[in-house]
Design a protein around this motif. Structure first.
Motif, mmCIF file in Angstrom:
data_model
loop_
_atom_site.group_PDB
_atom_site.id
_atom_site.type_symbol
_atom_site.label_atom_id
_atom_site.label_comp_id
_atom_site.label_asym_id
_atom_site.label_seq_id
_atom_site.Cartn_x
_atom_site.Cartn_y
_atom_site.Cartn_z
ATOM 1 N N SER A 272 1.176 28.626 0.930
ATOM 2 C CA SER A 272 -0.015 28.562 1.771
ATOM 3 C C SER A 272 -1.022 27.539 1.269
ATOM 4 O O SER A 272 -0.980 27.101 0.116
ATOM 5 N N PHE A 273 -1.924 27.208 2.167
ATOM 6 C CA PHE A 273 -3.107 26.394 1.892
ATOM 7 C C PHE A 273 -4.311 27.238 2.246
ATOM 8 O O PHE A 273 -4.273 28.034 3.187
ATOM 9 N N PHE A 274 -5.401 27.105 1.470
ATOM 10 C CA PHE A 274 -6.649 27.695 1.942
ATOM 11 C C PHE A 274 -7.824 26.793 1.610
ATOM 12 O O PHE A 274 -7.809 26.045 0.631
ATOM 13 N N HIS A 275 -8.835 26.883 2.485
ATOM 14 C CA HIS A 275 -10.106 26.195 2.277
ATOM 15 C C HIS A 275 -11.171 27.277 2.295
ATOM 16 O O HIS A 275 -11.352 27.967 3.300
ATOM 17 N N LEU A 276 -11.862 27.453 1.161
ATOM 18 C CA LEU A 276 -12.826 28.541 1.041
ATOM 19 C C LEU A 276 -14.119 28.173 1.760
ATOM 20 O O LEU A 276 -14.750 27.151 1.460
#
Length: 324
Positions: A272-276
């Protein structure tokens, strides 16, 4: 070279009340950088001009939703992992750190020129940042992968093959499915954080493949589902999690994830990728024993099957994409 540009230091994790179940050995949590108040994403570009904060400390031990007082940081000599290799803070994607690609030769209005910087790439899922100045150009070749991006600043429009327009601005999430044809128009300089899933087939059978735009207001609590089983990112049953999967086509899923202060183990995490978007949390890699503090504006990519721990220090919200 890339490691030298990354602003935060990997540190040994700190002691948790619960243990991570992982095939690799897991060290007791050590010490981590001090917490500083997270800033709204809309002040993202302003924050790029500020001096980088000095490393200090904050443990990630959660007891009944509370967090213990800060302690002094210690350096780490642990083997690098995705914690150090696949992480970028807000400074990593500062405009001065992007590589210019020059003007777009197919522009039919304005003088669009773009710049980019990649953060991580495992051959299928990759992530990075992109900036472009005003202008427009046709995008008549079918897109070779599915792209998801978060608009940090600027305004633009993506048009489908039949001319349907999709406008977007700061705080919006935009999804361009593989196979999309149309055009780009940038009305004010755009800065975005992107993730791309290079899956094999075009999954949308529609005669016209359409862009999808989801506004930040759709991330509000009333649009989210409380976790009653296993959340889409970590397969966790932790009750403090809420989420909404607003794109689910073939091997690509995208949504928003929130969690109150607390802590839970991860035994089989998704690629996965996440941008907080809001809050402060720690991601701990059980295999290497490294822990990474993430704040609003930070971006990270996680490998398939990783195990470790998530410690939420301040209520957090993030945009995510998984690739299967």
């Amino acid at each position: 070279m890339i490691n030298a540009l990354k602003m935060k230091t990997c540190v040994k994790p700190i002691a948790l009340l619960s243990l991570v179940v992982c095939s690799a050995s897991f060290q007791p949590i050590g010490r981590v950088p001090q917490h500083r108040t997270s800033t709204p994403l809309y002040s993202y570009l302003d924050s790029l001009q500020q001096e980088a904060p000095q490393a200090s400390t904050q443990p990630s031990v959660a007891v009944n939703g509370a967090v213990s007082a800060p302690v002094q940081a210690e350096a780490s000599t642990a083997t690098p992992s995705f914690i150090s290799e696949w992480y970028g803070d807000i400074g990593y994607f500062g405009l001065d750190n992007l590589r210019s690609k020059g003007p777009r030769p197919t522009a039919d209005w304005g003088t669009p020129a773009d710049a980019t910087r990649k953060l991580a790439d495992d051959g299928t899922l990759r992530t990075g940042s992109w900036w472009c100045s005003e202008g427009g150009w046709p995008s008549s070749n079918p897109k070779g992968a599915t792209e998801i991006f978060y608009v940090v600043s600027g305004n633009g429009c993506l048009s489908d093959k039949d001319g349907m327009k999709h406008y977007f601005g700061p705080g919006d999430t935009v999804i361009i499915p593989k196979g999309h044809e149309g055009r780009w128009d940038v009305f004010s300089d755009i800065h975005k954080i992107w993730a791309v899933n290079a899956h094999e087939r075009i999954e949308d059978p529609s005669p016209v493949i359409r862009v999808q735009v989801d506004g930040y207001h759709t991330f509000a609590p009333q649009y989210l589902t409380k976790n009653t089983g296993y959340d889409p990112l970590y397969s966790s049953s932790y009750e403090g999690i809420s989420f909404n999967t607003f794109y689910d086509v073939g091997p690509t899923k995208t949504g928003v994830w929130t969690c109150g202060a607390g802590s839970f183990p991860v035994t089989n995490g998704k690629k996965s990728f996440f941008h907080l978007l809001e809050g402060v949390l720690f991601v701990t890699d059980g295999a290497s024993g490294l822990s990474r503090r993430c704040e609003a504006g930070d971006t990270m990519m996680l490998p398939e099957g990783w195990c470790g721990h998530i410690d939420v220090i301040e209520p957090s919200k993030k945009l995510w994409t998984t690739a299967e």
